[in-house]
Write an enzyme that holds these catalytic residues in place. Structure first.
Site, short mmCIF file in Angstrom:
data_model
loop_
_atom_site.label_atom_id
_atom_site.label_comp_id
_atom_site.label_asym_id
_atom_site.label_seq_id
_atom_site.Cartn_x
_atom_site.Cartn_y
_atom_site.Cartn_z
N ARG A 51 -53.75 87.87 39.49
CA ARG A 51 -53.99 87.31 38.23
C ARG A 51 -55.59 87.17 37.88
O ARG A 51 -55.64 87.04 36.69
CB ARG A 51 -53.53 85.99 37.79
CG ARG A 51 -51.83 86.00 38.04
CD ARG A 51 -51.47 84.57 38.16
NE ARG A 51 -51.73 83.57 37.07
CZ ARG A 51 -51.11 83.64 35.73
NH1 ARG A 51 -50.25 84.33 35.80
NH2 ARG A 51 -51.62 82.84 35.15
N HIS A 77 -55.19 85.75 43.84
CA HIS A 77 -54.68 85.02 42.89
C HIS A 77 -53.34 85.42 42.26
O HIS A 77 -53.18 85.61 40.88
CB HIS A 77 -55.81 84.69 41.79
CG HIS A 77 -55.94 83.32 41.10
ND1 HIS A 77 -56.85 82.37 41.35
CD2 HIS A 77 -54.92 82.89 39.97
CE1 HIS A 77 -56.48 81.25 40.54
NE2 HIS A 77 -55.68 81.63 39.82
N ARG A 132 -55.58 89.04 31.04
CA ARG A 132 -53.92 89.06 31.10
C ARG A 132 -53.49 89.52 29.83
O ARG A 132 -53.39 88.64 28.93
CB ARG A 132 -53.38 88.04 31.58
CG ARG A 132 -54.13 87.30 33.10
CD ARG A 132 -53.66 85.78 33.41
NE ARG A 132 -54.43 85.39 34.50
CZ ARG A 132 -54.99 84.08 34.79
NH1 ARG A 132 -54.33 83.15 33.99
NH2 ARG A 132 -55.71 84.03 35.63
N THR A 190 -60.47 76.32 44.85
CA THR A 190 -60.30 77.78 44.35
C THR A 190 -61.65 78.47 44.01
O THR A 190 -62.47 77.84 43.13
CB THR A 190 -59.33 77.70 42.95
OG1 THR A 190 -58.14 77.18 43.37
CG2 THR A 190 -59.18 79.07 42.44
N LYS A 214 -59.85 78.76 48.58
CA LYS A 214 -58.79 79.43 48.10
C LYS A 214 -59.32 80.56 47.29
O LYS A 214 -60.16 80.57 46.37
CB LYS A 214 -57.53 78.77 47.45
CG LYS A 214 -56.59 79.84 46.78
CD LYS A 214 -55.66 78.74 46.25
CE LYS A 214 -54.27 79.39 45.78
NZ LYS A 214 -54.42 80.86 44.83
N GLN A 261 -55.74 70.63 44.21
CA GLN A 261 -56.66 71.86 43.95
C GLN A 261 -57.55 71.59 43.11
O GLN A 261 -57.29 70.79 41.92
CB GLN A 261 -55.59 73.00 43.55
CG GLN A 261 -56.41 74.14 43.03
CD GLN A 261 -56.75 74.28 41.50
OE1 GLN A 261 -56.15 73.62 40.91
NE2 GLN A 261 -57.77 75.06 41.40
N SER A 296 -52.18 71.01 41.00
CA SER A 296 -53.22 71.81 40.42
C SER A 296 -54.06 70.57 39.47
O SER A 296 -53.55 69.71 39.05
CB SER A 296 -52.51 72.85 39.48
OG SER A 296 -53.72 73.38 38.65
N TYR A 350 -46.36 83.86 31.21
CA TYR A 350 -47.70 83.60 31.70
C TYR A 350 -47.55 83.45 33.19
O TYR A 350 -48.66 83.74 34.16
CB TYR A 350 -47.77 82.04 31.28
CG TYR A 350 -49.17 81.46 31.57
CD1 TYR A 350 -50.33 82.00 31.28
CD2 TYR A 350 -49.04 80.51 32.37
CE1 TYR A 350 -51.59 81.37 31.64
CE2 TYR A 350 -50.22 79.78 32.96
CZ TYR A 350 -51.38 80.18 32.70
OH TYR A 350 -52.53 79.51 33.04
#
EC number: 1.1.-.-
Length: 383
Positions: free
Chosen positions: A278, A275, A164, A155, A251, A127, A106, A24
């Site tokens: 990602r 990112h 992913r 973000t 961001k 964030q 986060s 991950y």
């Protein structure tokens, strides 16, 4: 195992973590081409070695907004950091404080704002995503301010989650994901005991506080997917700019025009970022995108950059390309997973030593002296 680089920490983390967690953090979107280019394009930047420059002492400190940092490095926001070490956000925050740099919590952390504040006090960053639930956004902004947060990292490159492929194969998602994660934990007993059992509760601390119910990791993907808002525009951010009285960083900037609009919007800073590769595979690496952005907004706001940074040399390269400071994400998570708080502190020492060597051999005494002249050539990136 001898640890002398980020790559050693990556190997150690891979051994210690269940595959669903390692992949991950280690993986990227789709075929991971952008993720690979982030690192490769940085390595293609040749440093310009100089001799007999009477460098003497090297000063790694900078002033970023209202903070004096010992290094031009910020620990980036990483979701689920608390799954990589017991109460991982707290450990990473303590390491950052010890080394005199900011830690960014986060919004989808395991440890809540209140828990991190209780451990390290004020000074860490927070964030936030643009989410449909504006009530949550307002609530968490109020709580972050009460926790002493004065720098908000917003973000903006995640209106939808990236695809992913690794996650489906590793057990983070896909068929029988829950069962696969349990089986992986069984064969990783150190993680299962230290984090899986002793690291509880495993909920999204900031979200659970708002909803007043436990949001488990099983709910994580669903909650995020339901709350991302692909319809947002600049006007949707204005209420946040008006509401938030501290510094605001956007961001996920990759295009010079978006950087100009960030200036017009009133952002205090931007993070040039894809990112970590990602989100959308096939976009520019940060190393390629950064110079054009720096050319149009340097002096108008603070420029940070991330993606592909694995050493102090890479920090020097990013600054030479136009960044004021650099964020690191994967690198500190590898160290955290392998050796906890001490691992993150050691990693930052490695970065600092690598920066000192690079700056001495390129003939600069202070971070502010690192410029495009510190690079020998960028031909490899301009072909």
């Amino acid at each position: 195992m001898i640890i002398s680089s980020t790559f050693d920490y990556r190997k150690a983390a891979k051994r210690r973590l269940p595959p669903f967690l390692f992949h991950y953090i280690d993986g990227g979107a789709y075929a991971e081409e952008t993720m690979r280019r982030n690192y490769a394009d940085l390595q293609a930047l040749a440093l310009r070695q100089r001799i007999l420059r009477q460098v003497g002492e090297v000063d790694l400190s900078i002033k970023l907004f209202d903070q004096r940092l010992n290094l031009p490095i910020v620990l980036a926001p990483v979701g689920l950091t608390g799954m990589y070490a017991r109460r991982g956000e707290v450990k990473a925050a303590r390491a950052a404080v010890a080394k005199g740099i900011p830690f960014t919590l986060s919004s989808v952390s395991v440890c809540s704002l209140a828990e991190v504040h209780a451990e390290v006090g004020s000074g860490f960053w927070f964030q936030l995503y643009v989410l449909k639930d504006r009530g949550f956004m307002r609530d968490v902004l109020e709580r972050s301010w009460l926790a002493g947060v004065r720098t908000l990292v917003f973000t903006v490159d995640m209106p939808v989650p990236g695809a992913r492929y690794r996650d489906a194969h590793s057990g983070m998602s896909g068929p029988y994901a829950g069962l696969r994660r349990i089986l992986q934990a069984v064969v990783h007993p150190h993680w299962a005991w230290n984090v899986g059992i002793m690291g509880r509760p495993h909920d999204l601390g900031n979200v659970s506080t708002y909803l007043q119910k436990k949001i488990t990791l099983e709910d994580y993907v669903g909650w995020l997917g339901a709350n991302f808002d692909p319809s947002i525009g600049w006007s949707d951010l204005q209420w946040i700019r008006d509401f938030w009285k501290g510094k605001m960083i956007l961001k996920g900037i990759l295009d010079p025009q978006d950087a100009r609009e960030a200036v017009q919007f009133g952002a205090d800073g931007i993070v040039v970022s894809n990112h970590g590769g990602r989100q959308l595979d096939g976009v520019l690496s940060t190393a390629r995108a950064l110079p054009a952005i720096a050319e149009v907004v340097t002096g108008d706001l603070t420029i940070l950059a991330d993606s592909g940074v694995r050493s102090g040399l890479d920090v020097v390269r990013m600054i030479a390309q136009g960044a004021d400071a650099v964020m690191i994400g994967r690198a500190f998570i590898y160290a955290l997973a392998a050796a906890g708080e001490k691992g993150v502190m050691h990693l930052l020492d490695l970065f600092a030593n690598e920066m000192r060597v690079a700056m001495t051999l390129t003939g600069v005494r202070a971070v502010k002296e690192i410029t495009h002249e510190s690079l020998a050539s960028t031909d490899a990136l301009n072909q």
